[in-house]
Scaffold this motif. Structure first.
Motif, PDB file in Angstrom:
ATOM      1  N   VAL A 212      26.568  43.499  32.202  1.00  0.00           N
ATOM      2  CA  VAL A 212      25.997  42.620  31.180  1.00  0.00           C
ATOM      3  C   VAL A 212      25.529  41.314  31.807  1.00  0.00           C
ATOM      4  CG1 VAL A 212      26.512  41.289  29.095  1.00  0.00           C
ATOM      5  CG2 VAL A 212      27.345  43.635  29.310  1.00  0.00           C
ATOM      6  N   GLN A 213      26.339  40.777  32.712  1.00  0.00           N
ATOM      7  CA  GLN A 213      25.978  39.538  33.402  1.00  0.00           C
ATOM      8  C   GLN A 213      24.693  39.728  34.206  1.00  0.00           C
ATOM      9  OE1 GLN A 213      29.328  38.094  35.630  1.00  0.00           O
ATOM     10  NE2 GLN A 213      28.522  36.010  35.804  1.00  0.00           N
ATOM     11  N   ALA A 214      24.565  40.888  34.850  1.00  0.00           N
ATOM     12  CA  ALA A 214      23.361  41.177  35.633  1.00  0.00           C
ATOM     13  C   ALA A 214      22.122  41.217  34.750  1.00  0.00           C
ATOM     14  CB  ALA A 214      23.528  42.512  36.362  1.00  0.00           C
ATOM     15  N   LEU A 215      22.258  41.791  33.572  1.00  0.00           N
ATOM     16  CA  LEU A 215      21.118  41.912  32.666  1.00  0.00           C
ATOM     17  C   LEU A 215      20.694  40.567  32.088  1.00  0.00           C
ATOM     18  CD1 LEU A 215      22.310  45.152  30.879  1.00  0.00           C
ATOM     19  CD2 LEU A 215      20.240  44.940  32.262  1.00  0.00           C
ATOM     20  N   HIS A 216      21.599  39.605  32.094  1.00  0.00           N
ATOM     21  CA  HIS A 216      21.282  38.288  31.546  1.00  0.00           C
ATOM     22  C   HIS A 216      20.719  37.329  32.592  1.00  0.00           C
ATOM     23  CE1 HIS A 216      24.241  39.045  28.020  1.00  0.00           C
ATOM     24  NE2 HIS A 216      23.011  39.365  27.697  1.00  0.00           N
ATOM     25  N   VAL A 217      20.636  37.764  33.850  1.00  0.00           N
ATOM     26  CA  VAL A 217      20.076  36.898  34.893  1.00  0.00           C
ATOM     27  C   VAL A 217      18.636  36.548  34.538  1.00  0.00           C
ATOM     28  CG1 VAL A 217      19.316  36.790  37.293  1.00  0.00           C
ATOM     29  CG2 VAL A 217      21.560  37.729  36.742  1.00  0.00           C
ATOM     30  N   GLY A 218      18.364  35.261  34.402  1.00  0.00           N
ATOM     31  CA  GLY A 218      17.006  34.813  34.126  1.00  0.00           C
ATOM     32  C   GLY A 218      16.482  35.167  32.760  1.00  0.00           C
ATOM     33  N   ALA A 219      17.365  35.545  31.827  1.00  0.00           N
ATOM     34  CA  ALA A 219      16.898  35.989  30.510  1.00  0.00           C
ATOM     35  C   ALA A 219      16.137  34.895  29.777  1.00  0.00           C
ATOM     36  CB  ALA A 219      18.080  36.457  29.667  1.00  0.00           C
ATOM     37  N   THR A 220      16.538  33.638  29.982  1.00  0.00           N
ATOM     38  CA  THR A 220      15.872  32.535  29.283  1.00  0.00           C
ATOM     39  C   THR A 220      14.717  31.957  30.087  1.00  0.00           C
ATOM     40  OG1 THR A 220      17.426  30.942  30.244  1.00  0.00           O
ATOM     41  CG2 THR A 220      18.006  31.916  28.112  1.00  0.00           C
ATOM     42  N   GLN A 221      14.575  32.393  31.359  1.00  0.00           N
ATOM     43  CA  GLN A 221      13.529  31.832  32.207  1.00  0.00           C
ATOM     44  C   GLN A 221      12.351  32.774  32.393  1.00  0.00           C
ATOM     45  OE1 GLN A 221      15.216  30.448  35.956  1.00  0.00           O
ATOM     46  NE2 GLN A 221      17.236  30.324  35.022  1.00  0.00           N
ATOM     47  N   ALA A 222      12.554  34.055  32.079  1.00  0.00           N
ATOM     48  CA  ALA A 222      11.515  35.041  32.363  1.00  0.00           C
ATOM     49  C   ALA A 222      10.256  34.747  31.565  1.00  0.00           C
ATOM     50  CB  ALA A 222      12.020  36.444  32.027  1.00  0.00           C
ATOM     51  N   PRO A 223       9.084  34.878  32.176  1.00  0.00           N
ATOM     52  CA  PRO A 223       7.827  34.666  31.458  1.00  0.00           C
ATOM     53  C   PRO A 223       7.595  35.773  30.445  1.00  0.00           C
ATOM     54  CG  PRO A 223       7.405  35.566  33.639  1.00  0.00           C
ATOM     55  CD  PRO A 223       8.875  35.272  33.576  1.00  0.00           C
ATOM     56  N   PRO A 224       6.741  35.549  29.452  1.00  0.00           N
ATOM     57  CA  PRO A 224       6.455  36.597  28.463  1.00  0.00           C
ATOM     58  C   PRO A 224       5.953  37.866  29.138  1.00  0.00           C
ATOM     59  CG  PRO A 224       5.515  34.490  27.789  1.00  0.00           C
ATOM     60  CD  PRO A 224       5.991  34.313  29.204  1.00  0.00           C
ATOM     61  N   LEU A 225       6.434  38.998  28.663  1.00  0.00           N
ATOM     62  CA  LEU A 225       6.037  40.272  29.244  1.00  0.00           C
ATOM     63  C   LEU A 225       4.623  40.640  28.804  1.00  0.00           C
ATOM     64  CD1 LEU A 225       9.311  42.266  28.593  1.00  0.00           C
ATOM     65  CD2 LEU A 225       8.539  41.353  30.768  1.00  0.00           C
ATOM     66  N   PRO A 226       3.829  41.246  29.686  1.00  0.00           N
ATOM     67  CA  PRO A 226       2.498  41.684  29.279  1.00  0.00           C
ATOM     68  C   PRO A 226       2.603  42.818  28.267  1.00  0.00           C
ATOM     69  CG  PRO A 226       3.051  42.534  31.460  1.00  0.00           C
ATOM     70  CD  PRO A 226       4.138  41.572  31.082  1.00  0.00           C
ATOM     71  N   ASN A 227       1.692  42.805  27.295  1.00  0.00           N
ATOM     72  CA  ASN A 227       1.658  43.861  26.283  1.00  0.00           C
ATOM     73  C   ASN A 227       3.023  44.069  25.647  1.00  0.00           C
ATOM     74  OD1 ASN A 227      -1.197  44.923  26.747  1.00  0.00           O
ATOM     75  ND2 ASN A 227      -0.311  45.023  28.793  1.00  0.00           N
ATOM     76  N   LYS A 228       3.637  42.964  25.229  1.00  0.00           N
ATOM     77  CA  LYS A 228       4.998  43.031  24.707  1.00  0.00           C
ATOM     78  C   LYS A 228       5.078  43.917  23.473  1.00  0.00           C
ATOM     79  CE  LYS A 228       8.950  40.032  23.795  1.00  0.00           C
ATOM     80  NZ  LYS A 228       9.421  38.639  23.694  1.00  0.00           N
ATOM     81  N   ASP A 229       3.966  44.032  22.725  1.00  0.00           N
ATOM     82  CA  ASP A 229       3.988  44.874  21.539  1.00  0.00           C
ATOM     83  C   ASP A 229       4.121  46.346  21.901  1.00  0.00           C
ATOM     84  OD1 ASP A 229       1.452  44.594  22.715  1.00  0.00           O
ATOM     85  OD2 ASP A 229       0.489  45.440  20.942  1.00  0.00           O
ATOM     86  N   LEU A 230       3.769  46.723  23.134  1.00  0.00           N
ATOM     87  CA  LEU A 230       3.856  48.113  23.561  1.00  0.00           C
ATOM     88  C   LEU A 230       5.136  48.400  24.341  1.00  0.00           C
ATOM     89  CD1 LEU A 230       0.178  48.710  24.748  1.00  0.00           C
ATOM     90  CD2 LEU A 230       1.209  49.357  22.572  1.00  0.00           C
ATOM     91  N   ARG A 231       5.798  47.376  24.858  1.00  0.00           N
ATOM     92  CA  ARG A 231       6.994  47.606  25.676  1.00  0.00           C
ATOM     93  C   ARG A 231       8.120  46.688  25.213  1.00  0.00           C
ATOM     94  NH1 ARG A 231       9.499  46.049  30.460  1.00  0.00           N
ATOM     95  NH2 ARG A 231       8.065  44.348  30.840  1.00  0.00           N
ATOM     96  N   ARG A 232       9.081  47.263  24.509  1.00  0.00           N
ATOM     97  CA  ARG A 232      10.211  46.468  24.038  1.00  0.00           C
ATOM     98  C   ARG A 232      11.085  46.038  25.206  1.00  0.00           C
ATOM     99  NH1 ARG A 232      12.995  50.308  19.846  1.00  0.00           N
ATOM    100  NH2 ARG A 232      12.191  51.871  21.264  1.00  0.00           N
ATOM    101  N   ASP A 233      11.910  45.068  24.954  1.00  0.00           N
ATOM    102  CA  ASP A 233      12.784  44.550  25.998  1.00  0.00           C
ATOM    103  C   ASP A 233      13.945  45.517  26.204  1.00  0.00           C
ATOM    104  OD1 ASP A 233      14.471  41.353  26.543  1.00  0.00           O
ATOM    105  OD2 ASP A 233      14.264  43.135  27.768  1.00  0.00           O
ATOM    106  N   THR A 234      13.828  46.375  27.211  1.00  0.00           N
ATOM    107  CA  THR A 234      14.869  47.378  27.451  1.00  0.00           C
ATOM    108  C   THR A 234      16.183  46.743  27.878  1.00  0.00           C
ATOM    109  OG1 THR A 234      14.098  47.648  29.733  1.00  0.00           O
ATOM    110  CG2 THR A 234      13.190  49.140  28.094  1.00  0.00           C
ATOM    111  N   ASN A 235      16.117  45.610  28.571  1.00  0.00           N
ATOM    112  CA  ASN A 235      17.351  44.974  29.025  1.00  0.00           C
ATOM    113  C   ASN A 235      18.226  44.525  27.860  1.00  0.00           C
ATOM    114  OD1 ASN A 235      16.567  45.388  31.624  1.00  0.00           O
ATOM    115  ND2 ASN A 235      16.374  43.234  32.183  1.00  0.00           N
ATOM    116  N   THR A 236      17.597  44.063  26.773  1.00  0.00           N
ATOM    117  CA  THR A 236      18.369  43.613  25.613  1.00  0.00           C
ATOM    118  C   THR A 236      19.156  44.766  25.014  1.00  0.00           C
ATOM    119  OG1 THR A 236      16.763  41.880  25.115  1.00  0.00           O
ATOM    120  CG2 THR A 236      18.222  42.568  23.328  1.00  0.00           C
TER     121      THR A 236
END
Length: 594
Positions: A212-236
Motif C-alpha cells: 500500500v505504501q508503494a502504491l501511494h508513492v507520489g500519489a499527490t505529485q503525479a501529473p494528470p494521466l493522458p486520456n484519463k477518461d479511458l484509463r482509470r487509476d488502477t493503483n487506487t
C-alpha cells in the motif's frame, strides 16, 4: 537498423526497441535485487517491481517486434527514445550517482541474490509476459556484458530514490500515450490481472502495508494521466484491495496490528454490535427463498434489512462465541468495502444478537425506497421475469465473476454462492446490474487454520455445492472449504443466468418431492454433459458456455508436502490448473462483445 549479437547465440537479430527494452528490464532486476537497501525502504523496491510489470504489460499490449525493426517514423523513434531514458534511469549507475546521489557497487557475478525470506523476489509473470521477460534477460546477458549480475547499495537516500521512481512512473505513463485507445483499455485489463497476481504473493499484514505504501508513492505529485477518461487509476483500486486483504488478516489476529494509510497509522475498525431494541422491525417476509433469513426495519432513520444466521447450538461442534466472533469480523470487512465499486457488496452497518431465537444478524443499509423492502433475489427473478437480453445477461455474468475474483483476491471465501443470495436493490424490475452478493452466513477467511462450519441442511442448496462439500461427507484434505468450491457455485449461477431458469428446473428436479442424495450426487455430471453445455451455448454463446464449463470443472488437488494430517500422512492442498481458473473465467466473459 538491426543489432547483431555474438555468433552462436539463440537470439540472432533483435530490433533496436527490444535491445533497449532488454536493458530496461536488466536495470530493473539489478535494482530490485540490490542488496543492503535499508529495511524501512523496502516499499520502494515494491514500487520498482510494479513499474517493471507495467512496462512488461506495455510491451505485451503494443505487440512490438522483437526480432526486426519497423520502418522508421516519429512514433517509433519516440518509443525508442523513451525506452532509452528508462534504460539510463535503471541501468546506468554513473547517471544514477550523478543525477540522484545514489551509489551502487558491483558485489559479484553469481545468480540473483535472495533479498529476505519474506520479500517476494520473483515477479508474478504469466503467459506472454513471462516469455518476454525471459527473452529480454537472455538478450541482456549477451548484449550487456559489462553490467554486473548483482549490485549492492553503498549510499542510499529514500527521498532521492523516490524521485527516481517518480521519473520512471512518468516515463511509463509516456509509453501509454503511444498506444491506441483500444490498446490502452487492454493494458488496463492486463494490469488488473497482474495486480491480482501480485496481491496473491503477499501473505502477511506487514508485506501488504509495504505494498500500500508503494502504491501511494507520489500519489499527490503525479501529473494528470493522458486520456484519463479511458484509463482509470488502477493503483487506487489495487491499494484498496491490498488494504482490504490486510484488514482481513488483521481482524483474524488476536493482537490488532496497525494499518497504514495516506495520513499515517490508523487502527483497524471495531465491529459495531447494534442493540436489537434500536431497530424498528417490519413484518418479516414469508416465502421459500429467504423466509427464515431476512427481516426489514428502520435503524437511526435509515431503512435497513437484516440477514439472519440461525445458530443450532445443540448441533454445532464449535462454540457459539466463535460464531459471534466470525460474524463480527465479517461485519468489519463489509463495512470497509463501501467505496470499492468492483465488489458488489451491500453496505453493512454492524451486527445484532437475538439470543432468544438463537440467531445473529448482519444489518445492511437498504436502497432508497418509500418503505423498507426485502431485496428481490435473482432466484425470484428467474421465475417471475422475462429473460433479459443476451447483452444484459453477459454484463451480469461479468460483474458477478469479477466481483468474486476480487473477493478471493482479498483472501475471503463466500462459501454459499447461490442465485437466492444475489439481491437486486431498487424497485425497478428492469434494472439488472444493480445487485449485491449476499448470503454471508457461511463466509470465512481463506485461512487453512480457521475452523469450518457445516453448511446449511437445505438440500436444494446442495445443487450449488461442489461434490467435495455436499452433505456431511469428509472434506478433501484438512482445510475444509476452498476457493475452487466457490468457483463451482459460480458456474451453477452462470448457467442459471445463461438459460434463465433455476438449476433445479434445468435439471428437472421438483422441489415438491423428496430430494435424494443420489439425485444431488449426479447433478454435477448432468450440468457438465454435452447436452447441458450445448443448451447453454445455444442460449448465450460458445464463450459463455466455456466459462461455465471451466467453473464446473474446478477442483482441489492434493499433493505431497511437509504438512502432516491427523492420520500421520503428509498431505497438502493445492489448487490445480482447473481449480485456479477464475481469472480465466473473468477474461473469457470480459472478451464477449454482444
Amino acid at each position: 537498423l538491426d543489432i547483431m549479437l555474438d555468433s552462436g547465440t539463440a537470439l540472432g537479430i533483435v530490433s533496436v526497441a527490444f535491445h533497449t527494452f532488454s536493458g530496461c528490464i536488466k536495470g530493473c532486476q539489478l535494482l530490485i535485487e540490490a542488496a543492503d537497501m535499508p529495511q524501512n525502504y523496502e516499499y520502494l523496491r515494491n514500487r520498482l517491481r510494479l513499474e517493471e510489470l507495467k512496462l512488461l504489460d506495455w510491451w505485451v499490449v503494443s505487440r512490438k517486434e522483437t526480432e526486426k525493426d519497423v520502418a522508421p517514423n516519429d512514433k517509433n523513434d519516440a518509443i525508442v527514445a523513451t525506452l532509452m531514458h528508462i534504460q539510463a534511469l535503471t541501468l546506468d549507475m554513473t547517471k544514477i550517482r550523478d543525477q540522484y546521489g545514489l551509489v551502487l557497487q558491483a558485489s559479484g557475478y553469481g545468480g540473483p541474490q535472495q533479498i529476505s525470506e519474506d520479500v517476494p523476489t520473483e515477479l508474478p509473470l504469466a503467459g506472454e509476459q513471462k516469455a518476454i521477460w525471459r527473452k529480454a534477460l537472455d538478450h541482456a546477458a549477451v548484449s550487456w556484458k559489462m553490467c554486473p549480475q548483482r549490485v549492492r547499495w553503498v549510499l542510499f537516500d529514500g527521498a532521492k530514490f523516490e524521485q527516481l521512481l517518480l521519473r520512471f512512473t512518468g516515463l511509463n505513463d509516456t509509453m501509454l500515450q503511444f498506444l491506441q485507445a483500444e490498446e490502452r483499455r487492454h493494458h488496463y485489463k492486463i494490469q488488473e490481472e497482474t495486480h491480482l497476481r501480485v496481491l496473491a504473493m503477499h501473505h502477511n499484514v506487514g508485506l501488504l502495508q509495504q505494498l500500500v505504501q508503494a502504491l501511494h508513492v507520489g500519489a499527490t505529485q503525479a501529473p494528470p494521466l493522458p486520456n484519463k477518461d479511458l484509463r482509470r487509476d488502477t493503483n487506487t483500486k489495487f491499494a484498496k484491495l491490498a488494504k482490504l486483504k490486510a484488514l482481513n488478516m488483521d481482524t483474524e489476529s488476536s493482537t490488532k496490528a496497525h494499518l497504514k494509510s495516506n495520513h499515517g497509522t490508523a487502527q483497524a475498525p471495531v465491529a459495531q454490535c447494534i442493540d436489537i431494541t434500536h431497530i424498528s422491525f417490519s413484518v418479516e417476509p414469508v416465502g421459500r427463498d429467504r423466509s427464515a433469513q431476512q427481516a426489514v426495519g428502520v435503524y437511526s432513520d435509515k431503512a435497513v434489512w437484516i440477514e439472519w444466521k440461525i445458530v443450532d447450538v445443540e448441533a454445532m461442534d464449535i462454540p457459539f462465541s466463535y460464531v459471534v466472533e466470525r460474524v463480527s469480523r465479517l461485519s468489519i470487512l463489509l463495512q470497509s468495502t463501501e467505496k470499492l465499486e468492483e465488489l458488489p457488496l451491500p453496505i453493512c452497518l454492524g451486527y445484532i444478537l437475538d439470543p432468544g431465537l438463537n440467531r445473529i444478524g448482519l444489518v445492511f443499509e437498504a436502497s432508497l425506497s418509500t418503505q423498507p423492502l426485502v431485496p428481490e433475489s435473482l432466484h425470484q427473478r428467474l421465475q417471475t421475469c422475462m429473460k433479459p437480453s443476451l447483452s444484459i445477461r453477459v454484463a451480469m455474468a461479468q460483474k458477478l465473476a469479477s466481483g468474486l475474483n476480487y473477493l478471493h483476491a482479498t483472501g475471503w471465501l463466500h462459501k454459499s454462492l447461490r442465485s437466492d443470495n444475489i439481491l437486486f436493490h431498487g424497485d425497478d424490475n428492469n434494472e439488472w446490474l444493480s445487485f449485491w452478493v449476499s448470503g454471508f452466513e457461511y463466509a470465512r477467511p481463506a485461512d487453512p487454520d480457521e475452523l469450518t462450519e457445516q453448511p446449511s441442511s437445505d438440500k436444494t442448496h446442495e445443487l450449488y455445492r461442489h461434490p467435495d462439500v455436499q452433505f456431511d461427507v469428509p472434506r478433501d484434505g484438512p482445510y475444509g472449504f476452498r476457493a475452487p468450491h466457490d468457483v463451482f457455485s459460480l458456474g451453477v449461477v452462470l448457467l442459471e443466468i445463461a438459460v434463465w431458469q433455476p438449476v433445479n428446473h434445468f435439471l428437472g428436479v421438483s422441489l415438491t418431492q423428496r430430494l435424494s442424495r443420489a439425485i444431488i450426487r449426479k447433478s454435477r455430471a448432468q450440468l457438465m454433459d454435452d447436452m447441458s453445455l450445448s443448451i447453454a451455448e445455444a442460449e448465450a454463446g460458445h464463450r459463455f458456455a466455456e466459462a461455465i464449463r471451466l467453473c464446473l470443472a474446478s477442483e482441489v488437488i492434493l499433493e505431497q508436502s511437509d504438512d502432516v494430517t491427523d492420520n500421520g500422512e503428509q498431505e497438502h492442498l493445492k489448487i490445480g490448473v482447473e481449480g485456479n481458473c477464475l481469472g480465466d473465467v473473468v477474461s473469457i466473459l470480459g472478451g464477449i462483445d454482444v
